[in-house]
Design a protein around this motif. Structure first.
Motif, mmCIF file in Angstrom:
data_model
loop_
_atom_site.group_PDB
_atom_site.id
_atom_site.type_symbol
_atom_site.label_atom_id
_atom_site.label_comp_id
_atom_site.label_asym_id
_atom_site.label_seq_id
_atom_site.Cartn_x
_atom_site.Cartn_y
_atom_site.Cartn_z
ATOM 1 N N LEU A 1 -10.890 2.065 -1.400
ATOM 2 C CA LEU A 1 -10.645 2.431 -0.002
ATOM 3 C C LEU A 1 -9.458 1.666 0.564
ATOM 4 C CD1 LEU A 1 -14.274 2.617 1.450
ATOM 5 C CD2 LEU A 1 -12.709 4.518 1.022
ATOM 6 N N LEU A 2 -9.389 0.394 0.242
ATOM 7 C CA LEU A 2 -8.283 -0.448 0.696
ATOM 8 C C LEU A 2 -6.945 0.107 0.219
ATOM 9 C CD1 LEU A 2 -8.270 -4.318 0.338
ATOM 10 C CD2 LEU A 2 -6.387 -3.004 -0.579
ATOM 11 N N VAL A 3 -6.891 0.468 -1.049
ATOM 12 C CA VAL A 3 -5.653 0.989 -1.623
ATOM 13 C C VAL A 3 -5.305 2.350 -1.017
ATOM 14 C CG1 VAL A 3 -4.668 1.907 -3.753
ATOM 15 C CG2 VAL A 3 -5.811 -0.293 -3.776
ATOM 16 N N PHE A 4 -6.307 3.186 -0.823
ATOM 17 C CA PHE A 4 -6.061 4.522 -0.261
ATOM 18 C C PHE A 4 -5.401 4.425 1.110
ATOM 19 C CE2 PHE A 4 -7.374 8.073 2.418
ATOM 20 C CZ PHE A 4 -7.008 9.164 1.652
ATOM 21 N N PHE A 5 -5.995 3.670 2.022
ATOM 22 C CA PHE A 5 -5.449 3.574 3.378
ATOM 23 C C PHE A 5 -4.184 2.713 3.423
ATOM 24 C CE2 PHE A 5 -9.923 4.657 4.354
ATOM 25 C CZ PHE A 5 -9.689 5.784 5.121
ATOM 26 N N GLY A 6 -4.128 1.694 2.568
ATOM 27 C CA GLY A 6 -2.937 0.856 2.546
ATOM 28 C C GLY A 6 -1.706 1.615 2.100
ATOM 29 N N TRP A 7 -1.875 2.427 1.049
ATOM 30 C CA TRP A 7 -0.707 3.167 0.550
ATOM 31 C C TRP A 7 -0.424 4.409 1.375
ATOM 32 C CZ3 TRP A 7 -1.525 -1.060 -1.652
ATOM 33 C CH2 TRP A 7 -0.547 -1.612 -2.465
ATOM 34 N N ASP B 1 3.269 -5.101 -1.648
ATOM 35 C CA ASP B 1 3.134 -5.035 -3.106
ATOM 36 C C ASP B 1 2.208 -6.117 -3.647
ATOM 37 O OD1 ASP B 1 4.632 -2.809 -3.525
ATOM 38 O OD2 ASP B 1 6.483 -3.852 -4.026
ATOM 39 N N ILE B 2 2.046 -7.206 -2.902
ATOM 40 C CA ILE B 2 1.096 -8.241 -3.319
ATOM 41 C C ILE B 2 -0.288 -7.636 -3.491
ATOM 42 C CG2 ILE B 2 -0.036 -10.396 -2.653
ATOM 43 C CD1 ILE B 2 2.425 -11.147 -1.095
ATOM 44 N N ALA B 3 -0.684 -6.823 -2.523
ATOM 45 C CA ALA B 3 -2.015 -6.219 -2.568
ATOM 46 C C ALA B 3 -2.156 -5.292 -3.765
ATOM 47 C CB ALA B 3 -2.284 -5.458 -1.269
ATOM 48 N N TYR B 4 -1.095 -4.569 -4.104
ATOM 49 C CA TYR B 4 -1.157 -3.658 -5.251
ATOM 50 C C TYR B 4 -1.398 -4.435 -6.540
ATOM 51 C CZ TYR B 4 0.189 -0.036 -8.576
ATOM 52 O OH TYR B 4 0.191 0.860 -9.618
ATOM 53 N N THR B 5 -0.619 -5.488 -6.740
ATOM 54 C CA THR B 5 -0.737 -6.275 -7.971
ATOM 55 C C THR B 5 -2.117 -6.900 -8.097
ATOM 56 O OG1 THR B 5 1.633 -6.770 -7.891
ATOM 57 C CG2 THR B 5 0.252 -8.181 -9.273
ATOM 58 N N VAL B 6 -2.564 -7.542 -7.033
ATOM 59 C CA VAL B 6 -3.841 -8.254 -7.074
ATOM 60 C C VAL B 6 -5.006 -7.280 -7.232
ATOM 61 C CG1 VAL B 6 -5.398 -9.720 -5.744
ATOM 62 C CG2 VAL B 6 -2.951 -10.194 -5.755
ATOM 63 N N ALA B 7 -4.996 -6.197 -6.456
ATOM 64 C CA ALA B 7 -6.098 -5.234 -6.528
ATOM 65 C C ALA B 7 -6.166 -4.569 -7.898
ATOM 66 C CB ALA B 7 -5.936 -4.184 -5.432
ATOM 67 N N ALA C 1 -6.020 6.770 -6.526
ATOM 68 C CA ALA C 1 -6.215 6.407 -5.117
ATOM 69 C C ALA C 1 -4.877 6.178 -4.421
ATOM 70 C CB ALA C 1 -7.087 5.157 -5.019
ATOM 71 N N THR C 2 -3.933 5.524 -5.106
ATOM 72 C CA THR C 2 -2.620 5.301 -4.496
ATOM 73 C C THR C 2 -1.878 6.617 -4.291
ATOM 74 O OG1 THR C 2 -1.565 4.952 -6.667
ATOM 75 C CG2 THR C 2 -2.459 3.021 -5.539
ATOM 76 N N VAL D 1 -3.096 1.095 7.904
ATOM 77 C CA VAL D 1 -2.963 -0.204 7.242
ATOM 78 C C VAL D 1 -3.891 -1.229 7.894
ATOM 79 C CG1 VAL D 1 -1.366 -2.042 6.594
ATOM 80 C CG2 VAL D 1 -0.593 0.317 6.572
ATOM 81 N N SER D 2 -4.082 -1.131 9.201
ATOM 82 C CA SER D 2 -5.019 -2.032 9.877
ATOM 83 C C SER D 2 -6.440 -1.798 9.385
ATOM 84 C CB SER D 2 -4.952 -1.825 11.391
ATOM 85 O OG SER D 2 -3.670 -2.156 11.889
ATOM 86 N N LEU D 3 -6.798 -0.535 9.158
ATOM 87 C CA LEU D 3 -8.114 -0.232 8.589
ATOM 88 C C LEU D 3 -8.242 -0.827 7.192
ATOM 89 C CD1 LEU D 3 -10.830 1.199 8.704
ATOM 90 C CD2 LEU D 3 -9.688 3.301 7.951
ATOM 91 N N SER D 4 -7.185 -0.728 6.416
ATOM 92 C CA SER D 4 -7.184 -1.336 5.088
ATOM 93 C C SER D 4 -7.333 -2.850 5.178
ATOM 94 C CB SER D 4 -5.887 -0.973 4.357
ATOM 95 O OG SER D 4 -5.855 -1.524 3.063
ATOM 96 N N LEU D 5 -6.678 -3.451 6.159
ATOM 97 C CA LEU D 5 -6.791 -4.898 6.365
ATOM 98 C C LEU D 5 -8.219 -5.288 6.727
ATOM 99 C CD1 LEU D 5 -5.503 -7.707 6.674
ATOM 100 C CD2 LEU D 5 -4.875 -7.065 9.016
ATOM 101 N N LEU D 6 -8.868 -4.485 7.563
ATOM 102 C CA LEU D 6 -10.261 -4.758 7.928
ATOM 103 C C LEU D 6 -11.167 -4.678 6.704
ATOM 104 C CD1 LEU D 6 -12.384 -5.250 10.132
ATOM 105 C CD2 LEU D 6 -12.507 -2.765 10.448
ATOM 106 N N ILE D 7 -10.927 -3.702 5.840
ATOM 107 C CA ILE D 7 -11.711 -3.589 4.607
ATOM 108 C C ILE D 7 -11.500 -4.819 3.730
ATOM 109 C CG2 ILE D 7 -11.995 -2.263 2.477
ATOM 110 C CD1 ILE D 7 -11.209 0.231 4.073
ATOM 111 N N ALA D 8 -10.258 -5.312 3.680
ATOM 112 C CA ALA D 8 -9.967 -6.498 2.871
ATOM 113 C C ALA D 8 -10.683 -7.732 3.409
ATOM 114 C CB ALA D 8 -8.461 -6.744 2.830
ATOM 115 N N ILE D 9 -10.762 -7.849 4.722
ATOM 116 C CA ILE D 9 -11.405 -9.021 5.323
ATOM 117 C C ILE D 9 -12.909 -8.999 5.102
ATOM 118 C CG2 ILE D 9 -11.889 -10.174 7.521
ATOM 119 C CD1 ILE D 9 -9.130 -9.253 8.480
ATOM 120 N N VAL D 10 -13.511 -7.820 5.213
ATOM 121 C CA VAL D 10 -14.970 -7.715 5.161
ATOM 122 C C VAL D 10 -15.480 -7.381 3.761
ATOM 123 C CG1 VAL D 10 -16.969 -6.464 6.070
ATOM 124 C CG2 VAL D 10 -15.050 -7.022 7.580
#
Length: 271
Positions: free
Chosen positions: A14-20, A114-120, A143-144, A196-205
């Protein structure tokens, strides 16, 4: 796969979908802003996009050095936060402002995602056994691509709708004038900011406790002899089953021998 302990497969997808969605869509609208609003030539646009490539290169090099020391969640949050900032700056950009005042900030902050892509990607692949890593990586890649496709379609529709409404409210402008297009581009920027903010919220929680990327290998750690633990467990199970079967056969043979000897003794006694 979706419930594999430690992988956080669902939240990461989900994070990758909304982030990308936000990342690639904004990367699409930025050149349009240069060419359709600022009326720059393709060469001038390409020159202004150079900092984006440099920022992405530096980001990936730095990520390679720090990924083994910084928790994955922190790295993902940093990348997504940078993209959120980039979307906000683009949405508030002043058309007549200097390139270095706002546009340059968008160019250098957006690729940090791109940090998020590599790590995820490392987290998803390393959390599964060898025979499932290709499938996990494929789902991540889909997903991307799906996020990019849906993002471009939905965001472009929103931008066109806002531009059309703005043109109706300001009939003195033609439909392709920079003023009309910029209204839609700002709406596109805010849409990307929201995703991207939704993706950030998913990353935090959703991805708390994932540790260091690429080092959580509860299933695919290697043994000294080079075998996977999973394969070793299966080998041991097969060996145990074979041993049990052999023992059962021995017991059956021994029982048959006892019965035979007993029968022989009884016959001898009767005679």
């Amino acid at each position: 796969m979706w419930t594999q302990p430690g992988t956080k497969m669902g939240p990461i997808i989900l994070l990758v979908f909304f982030g990308w969605w936000g990342f690639n869509t904004l990367a699409y609208f930025v050149p349009l802003f240069y060419q359709e609003v600022l009326l720059l030539t393709p060469l001038q646009t390409a020159v202004r996009l150079v900092p984006m490539g440099v920022s992405g290169l530096i980001t990936n090099i730095v990520t390679g050095f720090v990924v083994a020391y910084v928790p994955s969640q922190i790295l993902v949050i940093v990348g997504l936060s940078s993209a959120v900032a980039s979307c906000i700056v683009f949405s508030l950009i002043e058309v007549n402002a200097s390139y270095w005042a706002m546009s340059f900030i968008v160019m250098i902050t957006l690729p940090i995602l791109d940090i998020a892509y590599t790590v995820a990607n490392m987290q998803v692949c390393s959390g599964f056994p060898a025979h499932s890593q290709a499938l996990a990586g494929s789902i991540f890649s889909v997903a991307t691509r799906l996020g990019t496709s849906v993002g471009l379609a939905v965001t472009s529709t929103i931008a066109n709708s806002v531009s059309t409404r703005f043109n109706k409210e300001h009939p003195e402008y033609v439909g392709t004038s920079p003023e009309v297009l910029m209204a839609g581009f700002r709406a596109a920027g805010w849409t990307c900011c929201g995703t991207v903010s939704l993706s950030l919220l998913i990353a935090i929680v959703g991805i708390r406790g994932i540790g260091l990327a690429g080092q959580r290998r509860p299933i695919v750690e290697k043994m000294k002899d080079g075998q996977d633990i999973e394969l070793a467990i299966r080998h041991n199970e097969v060996a145990d089953a074979a041993t049990t079967s052999s023992q059962n056969v021995d017991i059956a043979v021994a029982s048959a021998s006892v019965v035979t000897l007993t029968a022989s003794y009884v016959d001898s006694a009767n005679k």
